[in-house]
Design a protein around this motif. Structure first.
Motif, PDB file in Angstrom:
ATOM      1  N   MET A 133      26.825 -29.246  -9.731  1.00 40.47           N
ATOM      2  CA  MET A 133      25.522 -29.822 -10.017  1.00 40.47           C
ATOM      3  C   MET A 133      25.716 -31.118 -10.791  1.00 40.47           C
ATOM      4  SD  MET A 133      23.352 -26.398 -11.029  1.00 40.47           S
ATOM      5  CE  MET A 133      24.268 -26.159 -12.556  1.00 40.47           C
ATOM      6  N   ASN A 134      25.326 -32.218 -10.185  1.00 38.62           N
ATOM      7  CA  ASN A 134      25.426 -33.536 -10.799  1.00 38.62           C
ATOM      8  C   ASN A 134      24.039 -34.127 -11.002  1.00 38.62           C
ATOM      9  OD1 ASN A 134      28.299 -33.449 -10.634  1.00 38.62           O
ATOM     10  ND2 ASN A 134      28.206 -34.220  -8.528  1.00 38.62           N
ATOM     11  N   SER A 135      23.968 -35.148 -11.836  1.00 47.09           N
ATOM     12  CA  SER A 135      22.703 -35.841 -12.106  1.00 47.09           C
ATOM     13  C   SER A 135      21.596 -34.852 -12.434  1.00 47.09           C
ATOM     14  CB  SER A 135      22.306 -36.708 -10.903  1.00 47.09           C
ATOM     15  OG  SER A 135      23.304 -37.666 -10.614  1.00 47.09           O
ATOM     16  N   LEU A 136      21.899 -33.927 -13.313  1.00 43.61           N
ATOM     17  CA  LEU A 136      20.957 -32.859 -13.634  1.00 43.61           C
ATOM     18  C   LEU A 136      19.696 -33.405 -14.292  1.00 43.61           C
ATOM     19  CD1 LEU A 136      23.496 -30.180 -14.756  1.00 43.61           C
ATOM     20  CD2 LEU A 136      21.732 -29.840 -13.014  1.00 43.61           C
ATOM     21  N   LYS A 137      18.585 -32.774 -13.958  1.00 46.71           N
ATOM     22  CA  LYS A 137      17.273 -33.136 -14.470  1.00 46.71           C
ATOM     23  C   LYS A 137      16.679 -31.959 -15.228  1.00 46.71           C
ATOM     24  CE  LYS A 137      16.429 -35.895 -10.297  1.00 46.71           C
ATOM     25  NZ  LYS A 137      15.519 -36.075  -9.128  1.00 46.71           N
ATOM     26  N   PRO A 138      15.769 -32.215 -16.158  1.00 47.70           N
ATOM     27  CA  PRO A 138      15.129 -31.101 -16.867  1.00 47.70           C
ATOM     28  C   PRO A 138      14.488 -30.082 -15.931  1.00 47.70           C
ATOM     29  CG  PRO A 138      14.677 -33.133 -18.011  1.00 47.70           C
ATOM     30  CD  PRO A 138      15.377 -33.519 -16.733  1.00 47.70           C
ATOM     31  N   GLU A 139      13.967 -30.521 -14.803  1.00 50.37           N
ATOM     32  CA  GLU A 139      13.352 -29.605 -13.856  1.00 50.37           C
ATOM     33  C   GLU A 139      14.350 -28.694 -13.146  1.00 50.37           C
ATOM     34  OE1 GLU A 139      12.601 -33.823 -12.070  1.00 50.37           O
ATOM     35  OE2 GLU A 139      12.896 -32.935 -14.054  1.00 50.37           O
ATOM     36  N   ASP A 140      15.645 -28.934 -13.342  1.00 48.60           N
ATOM     37  CA  ASP A 140      16.671 -28.030 -12.822  1.00 48.60           C
ATOM     38  C   ASP A 140      16.867 -26.818 -13.727  1.00 48.60           C
ATOM     39  OD1 ASP A 140      17.354 -29.639 -10.551  1.00 48.60           O
ATOM     40  OD2 ASP A 140      18.552 -30.923 -11.869  1.00 48.60           O
ATOM     41  N   THR A 141      16.255 -26.816 -14.889  1.00 50.52           N
ATOM     42  CA  THR A 141      16.382 -25.706 -15.825  1.00 50.52           C
ATOM     43  C   THR A 141      15.862 -24.417 -15.196  1.00 50.52           C
ATOM     44  OG1 THR A 141      16.226 -27.115 -17.780  1.00 50.52           O
ATOM     45  CG2 THR A 141      15.647 -24.802 -18.054  1.00 50.52           C
ATOM     46  N   ALA A 142      16.706 -23.402 -15.170  1.00 52.54           N
ATOM     47  CA  ALA A 142      16.357 -22.128 -14.548  1.00 52.54           C
ATOM     48  C   ALA A 142      17.518 -21.164 -14.711  1.00 52.54           C
ATOM     49  CB  ALA A 142      16.052 -22.312 -13.059  1.00 52.54           C
ATOM     50  N   VAL A 143      17.268 -19.906 -14.376  1.00 56.20           N
ATOM     51  CA  VAL A 143      18.349 -18.957 -14.200  1.00 56.20           C
ATOM     52  C   VAL A 143      18.822 -19.087 -12.759  1.00 56.20           C
ATOM     53  CG1 VAL A 143      19.052 -16.537 -14.211  1.00 56.20           C
ATOM     54  CG2 VAL A 143      17.453 -17.379 -15.932  1.00 56.20           C
ATOM     55  N   TYR A 144      20.107 -19.295 -12.579  1.00 55.80           N
ATOM     56  CA  TYR A 144      20.680 -19.460 -11.256  1.00 55.80           C
ATOM     57  C   TYR A 144      21.357 -18.167 -10.821  1.00 55.80           C
ATOM     58  CZ  TYR A 144      19.760 -24.441 -11.193  1.00 55.80           C
ATOM     59  OH  TYR A 144      19.135 -25.670 -11.173  1.00 55.80           O
ATOM     60  N   TYR A 145      21.038 -17.743  -9.607  1.00 53.93           N
ATOM     61  CA  TYR A 145      21.551 -16.503  -9.062  1.00 53.93           C
ATOM     62  C   TYR A 145      22.373 -16.756  -7.805  1.00 53.93           C
ATOM     63  CZ  TYR A 145      17.951 -14.228 -11.923  1.00 53.93           C
ATOM     64  OH  TYR A 145      17.156 -13.793 -12.960  1.00 53.93           O
ATOM     65  N   CYS A 146      23.437 -16.019  -7.673  1.00 47.12           N
ATOM     66  CA  CYS A 146      24.227 -15.986  -6.452  1.00 47.12           C
ATOM     67  C   CYS A 146      23.785 -14.790  -5.622  1.00 47.12           C
ATOM     68  CB  CYS A 146      25.707 -15.880  -6.803  1.00 47.12           C
ATOM     69  SG  CYS A 146      26.825 -15.832  -5.399  1.00 47.12           S
ATOM     70  N   ALA A 147      23.720 -14.959  -4.322  1.00 44.74           N
ATOM     71  CA  ALA A 147      23.301 -13.877  -3.436  1.00 44.74           C
ATOM     72  C   ALA A 147      24.084 -13.939  -2.140  1.00 44.74           C
ATOM     73  CB  ALA A 147      21.801 -13.965  -3.146  1.00 44.74           C
ATOM     74  N   THR A 148      24.157 -12.810  -1.454  1.00 42.11           N
ATOM     75  CA  THR A 148      24.851 -12.772  -0.171  1.00 42.11           C
ATOM     76  C   THR A 148      24.104 -11.882   0.810  1.00 42.11           C
ATOM     77  OG1 THR A 148      27.018 -12.448   0.893  1.00 42.11           O
ATOM     78  CG2 THR A 148      26.362 -10.822  -0.753  1.00 42.11           C
ATOM     79  N   ALA A 149      24.262 -12.199   2.078  1.00 40.75           N
ATOM     80  CA  ALA A 149      23.645 -11.422   3.146  1.00 40.75           C
ATOM     81  C   ALA A 149      24.415 -11.662   4.428  1.00 40.75           C
ATOM     82  CB  ALA A 149      22.174 -11.795   3.331  1.00 40.75           C
ATOM     83  N   GLN A 150      24.138 -10.838   5.410  1.00 41.81           N
ATOM     84  CA  GLN A 150      24.765 -10.951   6.715  1.00 41.81           C
ATOM     85  C   GLN A 150      23.686 -11.205   7.752  1.00 41.81           C
ATOM     86  OE1 GLN A 150      25.123  -7.741   4.905  1.00 41.81           O
ATOM     87  NE2 GLN A 150      26.421  -9.040   3.625  1.00 41.81           N
ATOM     88  N   PHE A 151      23.794 -12.316   8.429  1.00 41.99           N
ATOM     89  CA  PHE A 151      22.823 -12.694   9.447  1.00 41.99           C
ATOM     90  C   PHE A 151      23.505 -12.771  10.800  1.00 41.99           C
ATOM     91  CE2 PHE A 151      21.317 -14.789   5.506  1.00 41.99           C
ATOM     92  CZ  PHE A 151      20.156 -14.062   5.335  1.00 41.99           C
ATOM     93  N   ARG A 152      22.896 -12.138  11.774  1.00 43.03           N
ATOM     94  CA  ARG A 152      23.457 -12.161  13.114  1.00 43.03           C
ATOM     95  C   ARG A 152      23.473 -13.574  13.675  1.00 43.03           C
ATOM     96  NH1 ARG A 152      25.860 -12.528  16.980  1.00 43.03           N
ATOM     97  NH2 ARG A 152      25.988 -11.174  18.838  1.00 43.03           N
ATOM     98  N   PHE A 153      22.396 -14.302  13.439  1.00 38.28           N
ATOM     99  CA  PHE A 153      22.273 -15.680  13.888  1.00 38.28           C
ATOM    100  C   PHE A 153      21.792 -16.544  12.740  1.00 38.28           C
ATOM    101  CE2 PHE A 153      21.309 -13.024  17.628  1.00 38.28           C
ATOM    102  CZ  PHE A 153      22.350 -13.423  18.447  1.00 38.28           C
ATOM    103  N   GLY A 154      22.419 -17.673  12.558  1.00 38.51           N
ATOM    104  CA  GLY A 154      21.983 -18.640  11.569  1.00 38.51           C
ATOM    105  C   GLY A 154      22.056 -18.123  10.144  1.00 38.51           C
TER     106      GLY A 154
END
Length: 125
Positions: free
Chosen positions: A83-104
């Motif tokens: 994350m570069n050039s961070l802005k105050p509006e980027d303030t948040a809790v950031y979550y990692c997630a994963t899933a399996q998609f057949r397409f796309g």
């Protein structure tokens, strides 16, 4: 079963940079999608960036395009969010997630199966 652990959050001044890490354990597949979401107080969880371990289907929210970059180190089973050039509006809790998609892939949080605990990012003005 996949376990995800985020790290790298913290406090940074506007214009600064942070790199978040998401370490995955358990069974993963090259076709799995890894994504970053964020949630600010009082707001819905929103998509930030995503990719497959294969390096395909790379996608960014318009609000972070050109500033953030998602990447992976497959040997370490780790996905990063630079994350570069961070802005105050980027303030948040950031979550990692994963899933399996057949397409796309998907930018909808409801379509993701596994989530990390989140890491706080605070950007001061």
């Amino acid at each position: 079963q996949v376990q995800l652990v985020e790290s790298g959050g913290g406090l940074v001044q506007a214009g600064g940079s942070l790199r978040l890490s998401c370490a995955a354990s358990g069974r993963t597949f090259i076709s799995d999608t890894m994504a970053w979401f964020r949630q600010a107080p009082g707001k819905e969880r929103e998509f930030v960036a995503g990719m497959r371990w294969s390096g395909t289907y790379i996608n960014y929210a318009d609000s972070v395009k050109g500033r953030f970059a998602i990447s992976s180190d497959n040997a370490k089973n780790t996905v990063y969010l630079q994350m570069n050039s961070l802005k105050p509006e980027d303030t948040a809790v950031y979550y990692c997630a994963t899933a399996q998609f057949r397409f796309g892939a998907s930018t909808l949080s409801a379509n993701y199966n596994y989530w990390g605990q989140g890491t706080q990012v605070t950007v001061s003005s």
